[in-house]
Scaffold this motif. Structure first.
Motif, PDB file in Angstrom:
ATOM      1  N   THR A  53       0.839  -1.197   0.000  1.00 36.94           N
ATOM      2  CA  THR A  53       0.000   0.000   0.000  1.00 36.94           C
ATOM      3  C   THR A  53       0.876   1.251   0.000  1.00 36.94           C
ATOM      4  OG1 THR A  53      -0.136   0.254   2.419  1.00 36.94           O
ATOM      5  CG2 THR A  53      -1.756  -1.203   1.377  1.00 36.94           C
ATOM      6  N   CYS A  85     -13.532   6.751  -8.043  1.00 37.63           N
ATOM      7  CA  CYS A  85     -12.215   7.380  -8.087  1.00 37.63           C
ATOM      8  C   CYS A  85     -12.222   8.760  -8.736  1.00 37.63           C
ATOM      9  CB  CYS A  85     -11.225   6.459  -8.794  1.00 37.63           C
ATOM     10  SG  CYS A  85     -11.042   4.878  -7.942  1.00 37.63           S
ATOM     11  N   VAL A  93      -9.219  -4.158   0.292  1.00 40.64           N
ATOM     12  CA  VAL A  93      -8.049  -4.640  -0.447  1.00 40.64           C
ATOM     13  C   VAL A  93      -8.315  -6.017  -1.053  1.00 40.64           C
ATOM     14  CG1 VAL A  93      -5.620  -5.286  -0.240  1.00 40.64           C
ATOM     15  CG2 VAL A  93      -6.466  -3.240   0.921  1.00 40.64           C
ATOM     16  N   LEU A 140      -5.150  -4.719  -8.527  1.00 35.41           N
ATOM     17  CA  LEU A 140      -3.936  -4.348  -7.813  1.00 35.41           C
ATOM     18  C   LEU A 140      -2.685  -4.970  -8.425  1.00 35.41           C
ATOM     19  CD1 LEU A 140      -5.119  -4.600  -4.098  1.00 35.41           C
ATOM     20  CD2 LEU A 140      -5.225  -2.647  -5.656  1.00 35.41           C
ATOM     21  N   ILE A 142      -2.885   0.630  -3.897  1.00 33.64           N
ATOM     22  CA  ILE A 142      -3.907   1.386  -3.186  1.00 33.64           C
ATOM     23  C   ILE A 142      -3.252   2.292  -2.136  1.00 33.64           C
ATOM     24  CG2 ILE A 142      -4.331  -0.434  -1.474  1.00 33.64           C
ATOM     25  CD1 ILE A 142      -7.306   0.353  -1.585  1.00 33.64           C
ATOM     26  N   LEU A 168      -7.937   6.574  -4.551  1.00 40.80           N
ATOM     27  CA  LEU A 168      -9.365   6.367  -4.826  1.00 40.80           C
ATOM     28  C   LEU A 168     -10.125   7.700  -4.825  1.00 40.80           C
ATOM     29  CD1 LEU A 168      -9.805   3.153  -2.651  1.00 40.80           C
ATOM     30  CD2 LEU A 168      -9.005   3.328  -5.012  1.00 40.80           C
TER      31      LEU A 168
END
Length: 400
Positions: A42, A155, A191, A200, A223, A331
């Motif tokens: 992340t 987003c 996630v 991802l 993310i 996001l």
């Protein structure tokens, strides 16, 4: 645009964030909170401590998403040289975007319910989780009594919020609007959902190569979490108080693909509609745009679709940047973060590098800023944001 507040993985202020974005230093790292999950990489805002910034008594009552928004909002208002005790609070609006709102609180309290029973659930669960509270709490914190609302367009949420603020100011309904976005959804359920959707990056062994917008080997986004709040004022209001102006918000366009839940239109037709709408709103031609701050998520489909659209709308080839190589994808906050970076690009006459990009996709005929940031004449910047559900938003910022 007279004030900027930023809390991002790149730094706990606008200045820190800008510096790291210009340097092109990635922020992706293994996340202990996601240990054991298939993807545990992340971009956290690691330098932000809600207790230290807001005070423990305030912070414990707020989801981290709202904590980030309050910190960014306070920085933006101070940066604009405004004092809440002096302004006409009925003429100050608050419009923030978020995709998930207080999802971290919701997940934590659900686990309490499941494991320990209903008596263990916090009485603050609902006010901490409600999506609207990210704007509601900022309005309370700054004493802004004008319109207060949240936009949620996945987003594109942060960009949609700024566009909505633009319309409020034009209508004469407000003199000042605190606008932007906030997101902190680095929790297992979110996630896991993005992982199962194939969104991802799986480049977990080399975090520096995980977020690589427009790269030939891109495989998904990383993310992140962030908040960005901008102080937007009617031009005459800013001039009357001698405010420093970073940039002018000159155009806004929005559209819907009306196609697929998660896949963008392959040719970017909906995105093009939003971009052309923003150009029309600003009274500009495609040739007037000197820089595009792209959505550039580092996913195979989004980057390809966006590149086709940019090539079609801008045959003169403006320089293109995606800051997600540094910040990851925050996001619902991403569009606001990138609008702030676009304003700083105008302020500093600098085009940030697209971190992570080593080999441009050969199907993309774009002038992507790679290797190092560029200095040069920047007069008009297009900032693009797209989201699940076919949500499209485009902002045009021009030089002060």
């Amino acid at each position: 645009m007279t004030g900027i507040g930023l809390i991002t993985p790149a730094g706990a202020s606008a200045g820190e964030t800008w510096q790291r974005v210009v340097e092109g230093k990635h922020t992706a790292a293994p996340d202990e909170a996601l240990h054991g999950m298939p993807v545990a990489l992340t971009c956290r805002a690691a330098d932000f401590d809600g207790d230290a910034v807001l005070g423990r008594r305030t912070a414990w009552r707020l989801d981290r998403c709202t904590q980030l928004a309050l910190a960014a909002g306070r920085e933006a208002v101070a940066d604009a040289g405004l004092a809440p005790e002096d302004w006409d609070s009925t003429r100050v609006g608050t419009v923030l975007g978020t995709a998930f709102g207080g999802v971290a609180t919701w997940e934590r309290e659900y686990l309490k319910l499941h494991e320990r029973g209903p008596e263990r659930v916090s009485p603050l669960t609902v006010p901490m989780s409600l999506t609207n509270m990210v704007a509601g709490q900022l309005a309370m914190d700054r004493g802004a009594r004008g319109p207060s609302l949240v936009t949620s367009t996945a987003c594109a949420s942060g960009a949609t919020a700024i566009g909505t603020a633009h319309q409020l100011l034009r209508s004469g309904g407000c003199d000042v609007v605190l606008a932007g976005g906030s997101e902190s959804s680095l929790v297992p359920s979110v996630v896991a959902g993005f992982t199962k959707a194939g969104a991802l990056s799986r480049q977990t062994e080399d975090p520096a190569r995980a977020s690589r917008p427009f790269d030939a080997e891109r495989d998904g986004f990383v993310i992140g979490e962030a908040a960005a709040v901008l102080v937007l004022e009617r031009a005459e209001h800013a001039a009357a108080r001698g405010a420093h102006v970073y940039a002018y918000l000159s155009g806004y366009g929005a559209s819907a693909d009306a196609g697929h839940e998660t896949r963008p239109d392959p040719e970017g037709r909906g995105a093009e509609q939003a971009v052309r709408g923003a150009l029309s709103d600003a009274g500009l031609a495609p040739a007037d745009i000197t820089h595009v701050n792209a959505h550039g998520t580092s996913t195979p489909l989004n980057d390809a679709s966006e590149a086709r659209m940019i090539q079609r709308v801008f045959p003169t080839g403006p320089a293109v940047t995606s800051v997600k190589g540094v910040t990851g994808h925050s996001l619902g906050a991403a569009g606001a973060v990138e609008a702030a970076i676009a304003a700083l690009s105008l302020e500093h006459q600098t085009l940030p590098v697209t971190a992570g990009l080593t080999r441009l996709d050969p199907d993309m005929d774009l002038d992507v800023v790679a290797g190092v940031s560029r200095c040069g004449s920047v007069d008009a910047v297009l900032s693009e944001s797209f989201g699940f559900g076919g949500q499209n938003a485009a902002l045009i910022l021009t030089r002060a």
